[in-house]
Design a protein around this motif. Sequence first.
Motif, mmCIF file in Angstrom:
data_model
loop_
_atom_site.group_PDB
_atom_site.id
_atom_site.type_symbol
_atom_site.label_atom_id
_atom_site.label_comp_id
_atom_site.label_asym_id
_atom_site.label_seq_id
_atom_site.Cartn_x
_atom_site.Cartn_y
_atom_site.Cartn_z
ATOM 1 N N THR A 50 0.837 -1.201 0.000
ATOM 2 C CA THR A 50 0.000 0.000 0.000
ATOM 3 C C THR A 50 0.869 1.246 0.000
ATOM 4 O OG1 THR A 50 -1.784 -1.165 1.125
ATOM 5 C CG2 THR A 50 -1.847 1.232 1.214
ATOM 6 N N HIS A 51 1.898 1.249 0.817
ATOM 7 C CA HIS A 51 2.785 2.420 0.886
ATOM 8 C C HIS A 51 3.510 2.621 -0.442
ATOM 9 C CE1 HIS A 51 4.987 5.575 2.834
ATOM 10 N NE2 HIS A 51 6.151 4.977 2.646
ATOM 11 N N ALA A 52 4.004 1.544 -1.026
ATOM 12 C CA ALA A 52 4.691 1.644 -2.320
ATOM 13 C C ALA A 52 3.738 2.152 -3.402
ATOM 14 C CB ALA A 52 5.279 0.293 -2.708
ATOM 15 N N ALA A 53 2.494 1.675 -3.383
ATOM 16 C CA ALA A 53 1.504 2.126 -4.372
ATOM 17 C C ALA A 53 1.214 3.613 -4.193
ATOM 18 C CB ALA A 53 0.219 1.308 -4.243
ATOM 19 N N GLN A 54 1.105 4.063 -2.955
ATOM 20 C CA GLN A 54 0.849 5.485 -2.686
ATOM 21 C C GLN A 54 2.010 6.358 -3.156
ATOM 22 O OE1 GLN A 54 0.196 5.281 1.539
ATOM 23 N NE2 GLN A 54 -2.007 4.916 1.318
ATOM 24 N N LEU A 55 3.232 5.905 -2.886
ATOM 25 C CA LEU A 55 4.406 6.670 -3.312
ATOM 26 C C LEU A 55 4.488 6.737 -4.833
ATOM 27 C CD1 LEU A 55 7.048 5.319 -0.767
ATOM 28 C CD2 LEU A 55 6.031 7.613 -0.805
ATOM 29 N N ALA A 56 4.229 5.609 -5.484
ATOM 30 C CA ALA A 56 4.280 5.568 -6.949
ATOM 31 C C ALA A 56 3.235 6.512 -7.546
ATOM 32 C CB ALA A 56 4.063 4.142 -7.445
ATOM 33 N N LEU A 57 2.049 6.509 -6.991
ATOM 34 C CA LEU A 57 0.988 7.391 -7.493
ATOM 35 C C LEU A 57 1.338 8.858 -7.230
ATOM 36 C CD1 LEU A 57 -1.720 7.410 -8.910
ATOM 37 C CD2 LEU A 57 -2.823 7.153 -6.691
ATOM 38 N N ARG A 58 1.837 9.127 -6.035
ATOM 39 C CA ARG A 58 2.241 10.506 -5.695
ATOM 40 C C ARG A 58 3.280 11.035 -6.681
ATOM 41 N NH1 ARG A 58 6.201 10.952 -0.882
ATOM 42 N NH2 ARG A 58 7.570 10.390 -2.614
ATOM 43 N N ASP A 59 4.249 10.177 -7.023
ATOM 44 C CA ASP A 59 5.339 10.596 -7.901
ATOM 45 C C ASP A 59 5.075 10.276 -9.369
ATOM 46 O OD1 ASP A 59 6.740 11.663 -5.767
ATOM 47 O OD2 ASP A 59 7.844 9.819 -5.378
ATOM 48 N N ARG A 60 3.846 9.814 -9.647
ATOM 49 C CA ARG A 60 3.371 9.565 -11.008
ATOM 50 C C ARG A 60 4.260 8.579 -11.772
ATOM 51 N NH1 ARG A 60 -0.692 12.031 -12.536
ATOM 52 N NH2 ARG A 60 -0.192 12.211 -14.754
ATOM 53 N N ILE A 61 4.598 7.476 -11.080
ATOM 54 C CA ILE A 61 5.382 6.408 -11.692
ATOM 55 C C ILE A 61 4.472 5.182 -11.802
ATOM 56 C CG2 ILE A 61 7.384 4.887 -11.482
ATOM 57 C CD1 ILE A 61 8.700 7.035 -9.722
ATOM 58 N N PRO A 62 4.202 4.703 -12.995
ATOM 59 C CA PRO A 62 3.408 3.470 -13.125
ATOM 60 C C PRO A 62 4.105 2.328 -12.387
ATOM 61 C CG PRO A 62 3.660 4.563 -15.248
ATOM 62 C CD PRO A 62 4.594 5.256 -14.291
ATOM 63 N N ALA A 63 3.359 1.634 -11.546
ATOM 64 C CA ALA A 63 3.942 0.577 -10.718
ATOM 65 C C ALA A 63 3.157 -0.718 -10.880
ATOM 66 C CB ALA A 63 3.957 1.005 -9.253
ATOM 67 N N VAL A 64 3.893 -1.799 -11.062
ATOM 68 C CA VAL A 64 3.305 -3.132 -11.172
ATOM 69 C C VAL A 64 3.961 -4.022 -10.129
ATOM 70 C CG1 VAL A 64 2.863 -2.837 -13.639
ATOM 71 C CG2 VAL A 64 4.961 -3.947 -12.895
ATOM 72 N N SER A 65 3.313 -5.140 -9.833
ATOM 73 C CA SER A 65 3.867 -6.060 -8.840
ATOM 74 C C SER A 65 3.414 -7.484 -9.116
ATOM 75 C CB SER A 65 3.405 -5.660 -7.434
ATOM 76 O OG SER A 65 3.932 -6.553 -6.460
#
Length: 143
Positions: A50-65
């Motif tokens: 959840t924290h990684a997803a929030q950081l990725a969204l905040r910094d506008r980096i598409p994130a997959v896992s």
Amino acid sequence: LAQIDRVGKAQGVEIVPVEITAGASLDAAFPAMVGKKVGAVIVQPSLPLTHAAQLALRDRIPAVSPNGPFAGAGGLMSYSNAAGEGSRLAARFIDKILKGAKPADLPVEQPLRLELVVNLKTAKALGLSLPADFVLRADEALE
């Protein structure tokens, strides 16, 4: 990482590993990736999703896992074993071991079902337009 790097090179994509050693470095990693103009990130399952997803969204980096719940936690998408698939495999191994099989003699097994989950709300927040046929292929598209 070696497999990801090999595929990246074959596709002409540079892979930039970022090592996360503690919770605080996760917070520092995303702004550092923005500075390096990283185009996307693969969030490993051992990280706080959840924290990684929030950081990725905040910094506008598409994130997959490769962790199923990641898309539901706000990540762009996840591709992982279908729900219950790991438990099914574990039960088969436990059964064989309890019946006398030596663990070292058991073959490595791949999951039979994988699941792609796409978070359309996150895609929209990132300004990404996902191809309709890709979204249709997803097992689940979160609105």
